[in-house]
Design an enzyme around this catalytic site. Structure first.
Site, PDB file in Angstrom:
ATOM      1  CG  ASP A  21      -1.680   0.837   0.856  1.00 52.39           C
ATOM      2  OD1 ASP A  21      -2.208   1.359  -0.114  1.00 52.39           O
ATOM      3  OD2 ASP A  21      -2.367   1.089   2.332  1.00 52.39           O
ATOM      4  CG  ASP A 140      -2.775   3.801  -3.478  1.00 51.91           C
ATOM      5  OD1 ASP A 140      -4.002   2.810  -3.923  1.00 51.91           O
ATOM      6  OD2 ASP A 140      -3.037   4.700  -2.470  1.00 51.91           O
ATOM      7  CD  GLU A 141      -5.521  -1.419  -1.541  1.00 54.68           C
ATOM      8  OE1 GLU A 141      -6.687  -2.390  -0.326  1.00 54.68           O
ATOM      9  OE2 GLU A 141      -6.418  -0.275  -2.258  1.00 54.68           O
TER      10      GLU A 141
END
Length: 520
Positions: A21, A140-141
Site C-alpha cells: 500500500d 496504489d495498492e
C-alpha cells in the site's frame, strides 16, 4: 476468546501473502516532481484550481493531517484549517509556519509513477517466486502471493521489495505480510508510513484481537457503529461473537467479518482480468551512451514479445519509456493497423522511438506492448502497420476525463450505478437511517476518480446548472425528481438520480461504496 481452530497444521498457513500500500500516494508523486514539498503540509485536491477554494481533498499528507485536513473534505474547509503558504505570506493575521501547499490532481502523472511501482513489484515477485501472483486492486495498492519464498525469508523479501520500490519509483510503500489477504491488508496499515509488519501464521489471532473492529477489512464506519451497539468493539470481541447472530444482523457480511476477525480468509490472490498491456523495464547507471541504451531496449523488446507470445496475446501498440534523472518520465508509442505477434517489429519500433532520446542521459528504460488481443484472429499485414496519424506522444493525447460510475448491474428493471468506491473516510456522505440517501432538488453528485482506484463522490449545490465548473459543496441529501443521467463536466461527472431511485450504501468485503438503486 476461542482457542486454536485446530490442533493440526492448517495447510493455509503455508501461504505468504503481501499487501503493498503506497503511502499518501498522490502527495508522494507531487513531492517526487517537486522535492521542495517534502516534509511540508501538502494537500492534493480533486476539482481544485490554484488560488481557488473549490473542489475536495483527494489526499492530505501526514503533515497536513496534523491540522485536521482529511480526504473528501471540501477545499474551502481545508483552507480554514491549513491556509495556503502564498496566502499566509500576504496576510499579517496568518502564520506562514502554520500554512501548507495545495496542488491539483494530475492523474496522468500518478499513473506513470504507479506503472513504475508495478514494474518493480512484478519483477520482484518473478525473481523470488516464479509461480507467484500479483493482484493490482488500485493505482496504489496490490496483493502478492509469494508462498515459495517461505516464512523464514518472508520478512527479508518484503524489506527488499520496499527498498526496490523506493529506489526505482521514488516513492515509499508500507507492506503487510500474513497468511491471507485480509490480515495482510490490516498489517500494511498498522505502521504507516513506510512500515513493514509481518504476522506469522501462529500470531494472527493475537495480532488482530486488540485492534478496533473498524480496522478490519470489510468493516466500514456504519458497520462498526452497529457492532459497537452490540458491545463488539475489538476484533477479539468480534471473533468471540456468535456467527449466527452476526448473520442475522448483517447477512452474509456478518459471517465474512467474523472470519476475518479470526484471521480466516480463503480468498486466492488472483490477477484482475487479462492484462491490458505487457511491459519490461530496467534501471541502469545514468548514461547517455547510445550503444548501451539501444542494446538494453533491444533486449527488453525481445523479453516483452516473448511474454506476449507465451500468453497468447497479440498487440496493436508498441511503446517505450525513457526516464531521465531524477524522475522525468517520458513515454512514446506507435499504433499498428491491426494486432500482430512479431518480435522483430517490436524491436524495430522500440529502437525507432528511442532515437528521439539519443543524446539524453537516462536512468531507466522500458518497452511496452498494449491494446492486447487474446482472441484467435488473423495477424495484421506487416505492410500496413504504419499508423496514418503518426507517433502518439504522451503530451499529445487528449486530456483524460475524470472517471464516472464504473460499473452497472441489472436485475429485472432494477439498475444500479456505482457512485463511489473509495477508502474509508473518502467521502462526506452520512447514512439516513435505512442506509439510503436522496438529493435536494438543487444538488447533484460529482464523481471523480479516487486515489485507490475507486471514485470520490462529492455533493454539489448546482442550482439550475447541469455541470457547474465552480459549484459549492453542500452537506445534505434528499430526493431529486429527475432522470438519472451522467454528463461530462470540467470537474468530473455530474450524476442525478431517477425519480424512483435512491443512493444506497454498500458495505462489502472491499472498500465502502454507494450504488444508485431503484426503489423497492
Amino acid at each position: 476468546m476461542d482457542g486454536p481452530l485446530s490442533a493440526e497444521r492448517d495447510p493455509r498457513d503455508d501461504r505468504v501473502v503481501c499487501h503493498v500500500d503506497m503511502d499518501c500516494f498522490y502527495a508522494a508523486c507531487e513531492r517526487l516532481r517537486e522535492p521542495a514539498l517534502r516534509g511540508e503540509p501538502l494537500v492534493v485536491g480533486m476539482g481544485y484550481e490554484p488560488n481557488e477554494d473549490i473542489g475536495a481533498v483527494a489526499t492530505a499528507s501526514y503533515e497536513a493531517r496534523e491540522y485536521g485536513v482529511g480526504s473528501a473534505m471540501p477545499i474551502s474547509e481545508a483552507l480554514e484549517r491549513l491556509p495556503r503558504k502564498v496566502d499566509a505570506a500576504r496576510d499579517d493575521d496568518l502564520d506562514v509556519a502554520e500554512a501548507g501547499f495545495y496542488r491539483p490532481v494530475d492523474m496522468g502523472f500518478y499513473k506513470e509513477v504507479s506503472a513504475e511501482v508495478r514494474a518493480a513489484v512484478e519483477a520482484a515477485v518473478a525473481e523470488a517466486d516464479p509461480d507467484g501472483t500479483v493482484r493490482n486492486v488500485s493505482i496504489d495498492e496490490s496483493y502478492l502471493d509469494v508462498s515459495a519464498v517461505g516464512w523464514d525469508a518472508a520478512e527479508s523479501f518484503a524489506a527488499a521489495l520496499r527498498e526496490r520500490i523506493e529506489r526505482e519509483a521514488g516513492v515509499t510503500a508500507s507492506v503487510g505480510v500474513a497468511p491471507n489477504m485480509s490480515t495482510a491488508k490490516v498489517a500494511s496499515d498498522y505502521d504507516k508510513p513506510d512500515g513493514l509488519v509481518v504476522v506469522r501464521p501462529d500470531e494472527v489471532r493475537d495480532f488482530l484481537a486488540p485492534l478496533p473492529v473498524g480496522e478490519l477489512h470489510g468493516v466500514g464506519p456504519v458497520t462498526a457503529d452497529r457492532l459497537a451497539e452490540l458491545g463488539i468493539e475489538t476484533a477479539g470481541d468480534l471473533a468471540a461473537a456468535d456467527p449466527a447472530a452476526l448473520a442475522d444482523a448483517f447477512g452474509s457480511r456478518g459471517r465474512a467479518v467474523h472470519r476475518h476477525a479470526r484471521g480466516v480468509d480463503d480468498r486466492e490472490v488472483t490477477p484482475v482480468g487479462k492484462p491490458k498491456s505487457l511491459s519490461s523495464e530496467k534501471a541502469l547507471s545514468t548514461t547517455d551512451d547510445g550503444t548501451t541504451k539501444r542494446e538494453l531496449v533491444a533486449g527488453l523488446a525481445a523479453e516483452v514479445a516473448e511474454r506476449a507470445r507465451s500468453k497468447g496475446a497479440l498487440y496493436k501498440t508498441i511503446g517505450v519509456k525513457v526516464v531521465r534523472p531524477p524522475f522525468d518520465i517520458n513515454t512514446r508509442a506507435r499504433s499498428l493497423s491491426g494486432p500482430v505477434d512479431d518480435p522483430d517489429l517490436v524491436e524495430e519500433v522500440a529502437l525507432d522511438l528511442l532515437s528521439e532520446f539519443a543524446d539524453d542521459r537516462v536512468r531507466k528504460l522500458g518497452v511496452r506492448v498494449s491494446n492486447l488481443d487474446f482472441a484467435d484472429a488473423e495477424q495484421a499485414s506487416l505492410a500496413g502497420w504504419e499508423d496514418p496519424e503518426g507517433d502518439v506522444e504522451a503530451g499529445d493525447r487528449p486530456p483524460r476525463r475524470a472517471a464516472g460510475p464504473r460499473s452497472t448491474t441489472s436485475t429485472g428493471d432494477r439498475r444500479g450505478y456505482v457512485a463511489a468506491g473509495a477508502k474509508r473516510g473518502m467521502n462526506k456522505l452520512a447514512p439516513a437511517g435505512d442506509g439510503r440517501w436522496r438529493l435536494a432538488p438543487h444538488a447533484h453528485l460529482i464523481v471523480y476518480e479516487a486515489e485507490d482506484g475507486g471514485e470520490l463522490l462529492t455533493v454539489y449545490d448546482c442550482g439550475a446548472a447541469q455541470a457547474p465548473p465552480r459549484a459549492q459543496v453542500v452537506g445534505h441529501l434528499v430526493r431529486v425528481d429527475a432522470a438519472h443521467e451522467r454528463e461530462r463536466s470540467p470537474t468530473g461527472y455530474v450524476v442525478k438520480l431517477r425519480e424512483d431511485a435512491d443512493l444506497v450504501r454498500q458495505d462489502g468485503e472491499g472498500p465502502d461504496h454507494y450504488v444508485v438503486r431503484a426503489r423497492e
